[in-house]
Write an enzyme that holds these catalytic residues in place. Structure first.
Site, mmCIF file in Angstrom:
data_model
loop_
_atom_site.group_PDB
_atom_site.id
_atom_site.type_symbol
_atom_site.label_atom_id
_atom_site.label_comp_id
_atom_site.label_asym_id
_atom_site.label_seq_id
_atom_site.Cartn_x
_atom_site.Cartn_y
_atom_site.Cartn_z
ATOM 1 N N GLN A 1 11.153 -8.138 8.843
ATOM 2 C CA GLN A 1 11.564 -8.468 7.569
ATOM 3 C C GLN A 1 12.872 -8.904 7.090
ATOM 4 O O GLN A 1 13.381 -9.394 6.201
ATOM 5 C CB GLN A 1 11.173 -7.548 6.391
ATOM 6 C CG GLN A 1 9.617 -7.055 6.341
ATOM 7 C CD GLN A 1 9.437 -5.900 5.381
ATOM 8 O OE1 GLN A 1 8.681 -5.115 5.655
ATOM 9 N NE2 GLN A 1 9.774 -5.908 4.061
ATOM 10 N N ARG B 1 7.071 -1.156 -0.442
ATOM 11 C CA ARG B 1 6.861 -2.176 -1.555
ATOM 12 C C ARG B 1 7.745 -1.566 -2.540
ATOM 13 O O ARG B 1 7.243 -1.491 -4.093
ATOM 14 C CB ARG B 1 5.456 -2.508 -1.936
ATOM 15 C CG ARG B 1 5.128 -3.701 -2.716
ATOM 16 C CD ARG B 1 3.593 -3.753 -2.718
ATOM 17 N NE ARG B 1 3.591 -5.182 -3.307
ATOM 18 C CZ ARG B 1 2.460 -5.869 -3.511
ATOM 19 N NH1 ARG B 1 1.505 -5.468 -2.645
ATOM 20 N NH2 ARG B 1 2.187 -6.756 -4.026
ATOM 21 N N CYS B 2 8.887 -1.354 -2.388
ATOM 22 C CA CYS B 2 9.670 -0.569 -3.707
ATOM 23 C C CYS B 2 11.416 -0.844 -3.338
ATOM 24 O O CYS B 2 11.508 -1.105 -2.076
ATOM 25 C CB CYS B 2 9.246 0.846 -4.265
ATOM 26 S SG CYS B 2 10.046 2.107 -3.120
ATOM 27 N N GLU C 1 6.830 -5.810 -6.185
ATOM 28 C CA GLU C 1 6.693 -4.419 -6.088
ATOM 29 C C GLU C 1 6.202 -3.646 -7.204
ATOM 30 O O GLU C 1 5.694 -2.504 -7.129
ATOM 31 C CB GLU C 1 7.726 -3.630 -5.435
ATOM 32 C CG GLU C 1 9.158 -3.621 -6.682
ATOM 33 C CD GLU C 1 10.557 -3.249 -5.892
ATOM 34 O OE1 GLU C 1 10.675 -3.444 -4.894
ATOM 35 O OE2 GLU C 1 11.081 -2.307 -6.729
#
Ligand code: CDP
Length: 788
Positions: A219, A366-367, A735
């Protein structure tokens, strides 16, 4: 995944594996499909023990397995100065392959390179390791006692990793002490795993020019390149990282894992390309987990429900190495957002992290680095407070929301919220869900003994790290970048330092360029993930793409427009000051008939029609002045079967506010996906270890991923409160549903069970737990049995 059709290994195990569908799970993934002449496959030997001394590693049998080319161990890597990896936020280091002892079950112990994947796995099975088991610490509260020291390699002889705190300790203590009402609850956000459908993998080789070609599921490809240069000593220009199409990341593909390092070492030492592709089990057991925060939440309030103070003390289980991918100054990430959407006059948050014999990680699933934990803590806390006050949970929220006129709002824990209109967002949710009618129905059902719950989560989060003066990874500032080139015919290409993993950057980035330059989005190509071509950026996680890379694209496009204006003036035969941008065209001021399009300008930029410097391209490095603060009002309506404990989500409404929306369909897709993950964490998922440190969920039959059969139908809506500092007014969104939804799901279940006296249950609130809570309540044991 490519498995040789004819296994060379006589035992035939390889063929059995080939037929076993569990071994085919990587098929179709981009990295897994890569093939290079002479490519070797890497398989990692993993420890069956969670904590054990390594007495001896015998690789002789492995080397006899047909097709096995080489085996390396931790000692080999240590001799080459590559025994340990720095972890991302620099407080710790992580063994690449075990040196001296293993610290968690499934830890990487040796690397086997072979002509086929099957042979590599057979070779890995043939490596003989003598272990001497050591006492196991599988609980952070036990770790606190330091009875067993897990990391004697460190200078500080304790299992305690760090203490971090923010806010006004004394002021909070005083305010809590003098509050008329107070709640205190331990709330655990259980250990979860992002479990992207495509596990991690890479192919490494050195090309004929001696350059490392590294194709990897990353990523953050540029950060990988720099990290590899720093760790291996290979000059950064001799490293080419390519992160291709990814089958999901969710934070799991931010850290650098031992398999990657082993693949590179193998490629260097053996002189052939090496591929490493994780199995599902390897992904679940050894790569970055998420959460595992035990949060003691205290909220003070006045009798009429105005909050007076918040204190949260967290015990964090970081596993065997402190490999959390957090910015260096924030070992607990952005947990300080724990005051949420509420106007707390004073607050104090602290986090203490401990080593345990579990897999390392603590990644931002996802945060934005622990925002999900913070959001869950405050949204559960507010419901518990409402219960204590005998007040409607909605009314309590409305009473304490930061008002629209308070923005930009300085929070008690040091953030400056950019914008929001929480009353409006919740108002839309209440109307759409029909709250009054639901309350009436609930009262009727309760009278009949039925268990119906309505749960809210009115969260605020914080996305878009930088600003770089506060946020960095390995010391590298958290900015992002964009480079746009418009070709002579008006088509173009945009490259950024972000990296899509399925979020649709290919569409939205083209839209931004098209919007800013009046071009056809179909003719704007988007390219990310190649460090040779993309400008340097920090990658995609924590919903930072739109707030940071998206802003960089806007600013680069505006730079192009500035240059284009000069060319337009030349074409329109007027001074630059007489040209304005109107309705996606350059126009002579006050003369709507005299216009020139960006396409015409582009052609002129490359031909002798213009006397300006040729070309039409720009680069922008964007360092955000602040983060963006998206928010949402989520409502879950559940029915619980009193006999079986089965929770049925009847309705779920998500009203999000991510400022200006670039692509409504993509945003809706992001919300559907995130809600499904939130649903899974709330009701199904927990990475479990037993007291001996055995990892209990090693595949998707134990670690549940919801299918369309279990997933509820999602209702979505939005409000728009633009970010005042983002050039497009956009905030991140990817997110939000993962951050905001777990509390709504759990609050709904607790609301349903509240007539039985249940005040809190830890996630996952699955059927067994709910059934047990109901039975205990019926037996009059509620308090003891179900309070955490
Ligand atoms: O960093 P990541 O791409 O995961 O998250 P994001 O910035 O929240 O964006 C997710 C997707 O939603 C991207 O394709 C964005 O461009 C899109 N988006 C949008 O269309 N409008 C917004 N206000 C925010 C995101």
């Amino acid at each position: 995944m490519t498995i040789e059709a004819k296994p060379r290994h006589s035992v035939g195990k390889a063929m059995k594996r080939k037929e076993d569908p569990r071994f085919l799970q990587g098929k179709g993934n981009y990295v897994d499909d890569l093939k290079f002449p002479g490519m070797l496959y890497l398989s990692l030997v993993r420890s069956p023990y969670p904590h054990a001394a390594i007495k001896n590693i015998d690789i002789s049998e492995a080397l006899k397995v047909q097709g096995v080319t080489a085996v390396i161990t931790g000692k080999d890597l240590e001799a080459a100065g590559l025994g340990w990896l720095p972890t991302f936020h620099g407080f710790d280091k992580q063994m690449v392959l075990a040196i001296g002892k293993v610290l968690f079950q499934y830890q990487e112990v040796a690397a086997v390179f072979a002509e086929s994947r099957a042979a590599a796995e057979d070779g890995a099975e043939a490596v003989q390791v003598d272990y001497e088991p050591l006492p196991v610490v599988a609980d952070p509260f036990l770790s606190k006692t330091d009875q067993v020291l897990l990391r004697p390699d460190r200078d500080s002889k304790t299992n305690h990793i760090f203490h971090w705190e923010v806010g006004n300790k004394d002021g909070t203590e005083q305010a809590l002490g003098s509050s008329a009402k107070k709640i205190k609850q331990r709330i655990w956000f259980q250990r979860c795993h992002p479990a992207p459908l495509e596990p991690c993998g890479c192919v490494a080789f050195f090309d004929t020019m001696g350059r490392l070609q590294f194709h990897v599921t990353s990523q953050a490809p540029h950060v990988y390149r720099t990290a590899l240069a720093l760790v291996t000593g290979i000059a950064e220009d001799k490293i080419h990282v390519v992160s291709p199409d990814l089958g999901g990341g969710f934070g799991n593909k931010v850290p650098v894992y031992p398999g990657y390092v082993c693949a590179i070492v193998g490629a260097l030492k053996i002189g052939r390309p090496v591929k490493w592709i994780e199995t599902r089990t390897e992904n679940l057991t050894s790569t970055g987990f998420a959460r595992d925060y035990h949060m003691d939440v205290e909220i003070g309030a006045t009798p009429d429900g105005r909050v007076t103070a918040l204190h949260v003390a967290t015990t964090a289980d970081h596993g065997a190495f402190d490999a959390a991918a957090d910015p260096s100054k924030y070992p607990a990430g952005i947990f300080g957002i724990v005051t949420g959407s509420y106007d707390f006059p004073v607050a104090h948050a602290e986090v203490d992290a401990y080593f345990t014999n579990k897999a390392p990680g603590g990644i931002a699933y996802r945060c934005s680095f622990r925002v999900t934990e913070a959001s869950y803590a405050i949204e559960r806390g507010m419901d518990i407070l409402a219960d204590e006050l005998g007040m409607d949970a909605v009314e309590l929220r409305q009473k304490n929301f930061i008002r629209k006129d308070q923005f930009p709002y300085p929070s008690a824990l040091g953030f400056t919220y950019d914008s929001g209109d929480y009353h409006n967002t919740l108002g839309v949710a209440l109307e759409k869900i029909g709250y009054k009618a639901l309350l009436k129905e609930q009262a009727e059902r309760r009278a009949k003994g039925e268990l119906m719950g309505i749960g809210f989560s009115t969260f605020t989060e914080v996305v878009g790290a930088g600003p770089s003066k506060h946020f960095d990874i390995l010391g590298i500032k958290m900015f992002d970048s964009a480079e746009i080139r418009i070709h002579p015919t008006g088509a173009g290409i945009v490259r950024t330092g972000a990296k899509s993993q399925g979020q649709g950057h290919e569409t939205t980035w083209a839209q931004i360029v098209a919007e800013e330059l009046g071009l056809d989005p179909q003719t704007i190509m988007v390219e990310e993930g190649d460090t040779d071509t993309a400008p340097y950026g920090l990658g995609t996680y924590a919903s930072r793409s739109t707030p940071v890379a998206g802003a960089a694209i806007t600013m680069a496009a505006r730079r192009i427009r500035e240059k284009a204006k000069k060319i337009a003036a030349h074409l329109l035969e007027v001074g630059e000051g007489d040209v304005e941008w109107v309705d996606y065209k350059f126009q002579v001021k006050g003369v709507p008939a005299k216009t020139v399009t960006m396409k015409e300008v582009a052609f002129a930029a490359y031909t002798n029609m213009s006397t300006n410097e040729p070309g039409l391209e720009a680069t922008y490095y964007y360092d955000p002045p602040n983060m963006t603060y998206p928010c949402g009002a989520y409502v879950a309506v559940v029915d619980i079967d009193r006999e079986t404990g089965e929770v049925k989500v009847r309705r779920f409404l998500a009203v999000d506010d991510c400022g200006v929306v670039i692509n409504p369909m993509i945003v809706e897709g992001q919300i559907h996906g995130g809600l499904t993950e939130g649903f899974a964490m709330a009701y199904m998922q927990e990475i479990q270890y037993d007291a001996e440190g055995n990892h209990l969920n090693t595949n998707f039959t134990d670690y549940l991923v919801p299918t369309s059969a279990e997933t509820p139908r999602w209702e979505t809506a939005n409000t728009v409160t633009p970010s005042p500092h983002h050039p497009m007014g956009a905030k991140g969104v990817g997110e939000s549903p993962n951050v905001g939804s777990p509390a709504a799901f759990v609050n709904a279940v607790i609301d349903a069970l509240s007539p039985l006296g249940v005040r809190h249950l830890d996630m996952p609130v699955n059927r067994d737990k709910v059934w047990r809570a109901i039975r205990d309540a019926e037996a009059g044991k509620t308090g003891a049995a179900v309070f955490a």
